[in-house]
Structure formats: C-alpha cells, structure tokens
Design a protein around this motif. Structure first.
Motif, mmCIF file in Angstrom:
data_model
loop_
_atom_site.group_PDB
_atom_site.id
_atom_site.type_symbol
_atom_site.label_atom_id
_atom_site.label_comp_id
_atom_site.label_asym_id
_atom_site.label_seq_id
_atom_site.Cartn_x
_atom_site.Cartn_y
_atom_site.Cartn_z
ATOM 1 N N THR A 112 40.219 48.576 42.963
ATOM 2 C CA THR A 112 40.660 48.284 41.603
ATOM 3 C C THR A 112 42.072 48.806 41.371
ATOM 4 O OG1 THR A 112 38.393 48.354 40.790
ATOM 5 C CG2 THR A 112 40.131 48.633 39.159
ATOM 6 N N PRO B 113 36.807 51.978 43.019
ATOM 7 C CA PRO B 113 38.042 52.486 42.398
ATOM 8 C C PRO B 113 39.302 52.232 43.219
ATOM 9 C CG PRO B 113 36.672 54.289 43.175
ATOM 10 C CD PRO B 113 35.868 53.038 43.300
ATOM 11 N N LEU C 262 37.152 55.150 34.855
ATOM 12 C CA LEU C 262 38.370 54.812 35.569
ATOM 13 C C LEU C 262 39.352 54.266 34.545
ATOM 14 C CD1 LEU C 262 39.879 54.503 38.271
ATOM 15 C CD2 LEU C 262 38.782 52.266 38.498
ATOM 16 N N ASP D 71 41.075 50.946 30.079
ATOM 17 C CA ASP D 71 39.831 51.518 30.584
ATOM 18 C C ASP D 71 39.200 50.519 31.550
ATOM 19 O OD1 ASP D 71 37.231 52.521 31.016
ATOM 20 O OD2 ASP D 71 37.214 53.460 29.032
ATOM 21 N N SER E 174 36.534 51.281 33.478
ATOM 22 C CA SER E 174 35.269 51.906 33.872
ATOM 23 C C SER E 174 34.259 50.898 34.401
ATOM 24 C CB SER E 174 34.671 52.681 32.696
ATOM 25 O OG SER E 174 35.534 53.740 32.337
ATOM 26 N N TYR F 250 34.791 48.760 36.445
ATOM 27 C CA TYR F 250 35.152 48.484 37.837
ATOM 28 C C TYR F 250 35.159 49.758 38.683
ATOM 29 C CZ TYR F 250 36.674 44.247 35.539
ATOM 30 O OH TYR F 250 36.698 43.105 34.780
ATOM 31 N N ALA F 251 34.550 50.816 38.177
ATOM 32 C CA ALA F 251 34.594 52.121 38.838
ATOM 33 C C ALA F 251 33.808 52.178 40.135
ATOM 34 C CB ALA F 251 34.109 53.216 37.890
ATOM 35 N N ASP F 252 32.975 51.187 40.420
ATOM 36 C CA ASP F 252 32.227 51.200 41.675
ATOM 37 C C ASP F 252 33.135 50.936 42.876
ATOM 38 O OD1 ASP F 252 32.549 48.606 40.668
ATOM 39 O OD2 ASP F 252 30.809 47.843 41.757
#
Length: 127
Positions: A21, A18, A1, A10, A12, A14-16
C-alpha cells in the motif's frame, strides 16, 4: 495505516498489505507531522497495547510545538511512539537530528533503521 503530507489519508482498510500500500500511494508536498500525530492520537483506544510508528525525515513544515506536545501526550498515555527516520539512496540516515533528539529526550524512539532491522525492532517492541 495513515499517510500524510499537509493532509491525512487513513488507509486502515488496506493495512493487511502495508508495504504494498505504501509503495502504491503518493501525496503532494509539504509536511505536517503534528497534525498526523494528532489524528493518530485520536485513534488510540488501549495505549498500553499501542505503538505509533511514524516514517519521516522529521523536517516539520508546521508548528513544531504542536508536534512536541502531541508526542508528549501519546508517550504519557502509555503508548509507544517511534519515529523511523529517512535514509538516503546509500542507506545513510538523513533527518532532522535536532528534532529527533528532542523527541528521544521525552521518551520516543527516533532513529534510522534499515528494512532488515525493522522487523526485528517491531518484534522486540511487542515482546
């Protein structure tokens, strides 16, 4: 992410979550889509199992040639490249149609999807 304006962040880790975020961050101004694509290209490890999804209005603030060359490289690698274009407050498409057509002509998806359509689209992409 990954989020971007003229810089790249970046997220990423926190991509769980999205959507949450993306709604909680804000960058300055300006747009360098090509630079962000170059960063994302460097993250691709298995192109055939990769989809790059860029949410943008496609109004590039930097050299459009770099954006187009990087897009071509991503597509030729076998990764799926998608540009989900902006919608205005009435859910009407609002984006650079000329650049969208150039990207579509090289094999990228470039188009506006409502949030309701997005989940179905991503599901079809990986089926």
């Amino acid at each position: 992410l990954v989020i971007f304006d003229t810089s790249i962040v970046d997220l990423s880790d926190y991509a769980d979550e999205p959507a949450q975020t993306l709604m909680s961050v804000q960058l300055g101004g300006g747009t360098n889509i090509g630079n962000a694509l170059g960063y994302c290209e460097s993250l691709i490890q298995t192109p055939s199992q990769t989809a790059v999804i860029v949410v943008t209005d496609l109004y590039e603030g930097a050299d459009e040639r770099y954006l187009l060359n990087t897009s071509r490289n991503i597509i030729q690698s076998g990764a799926k490249l998608n540009f989900l274009t902006a919608l205005d407050e009435d859910a009407n498409p609002a984006f650079n149609r000329v650049l969208a057509q150039k990207l579509a002509d090289m094999g990228a998806f470039a188009g506006a999807l409502t949030p309701d359509m997005l989940g179905d689209y991503i599901g079809r992409m990986f089926s």
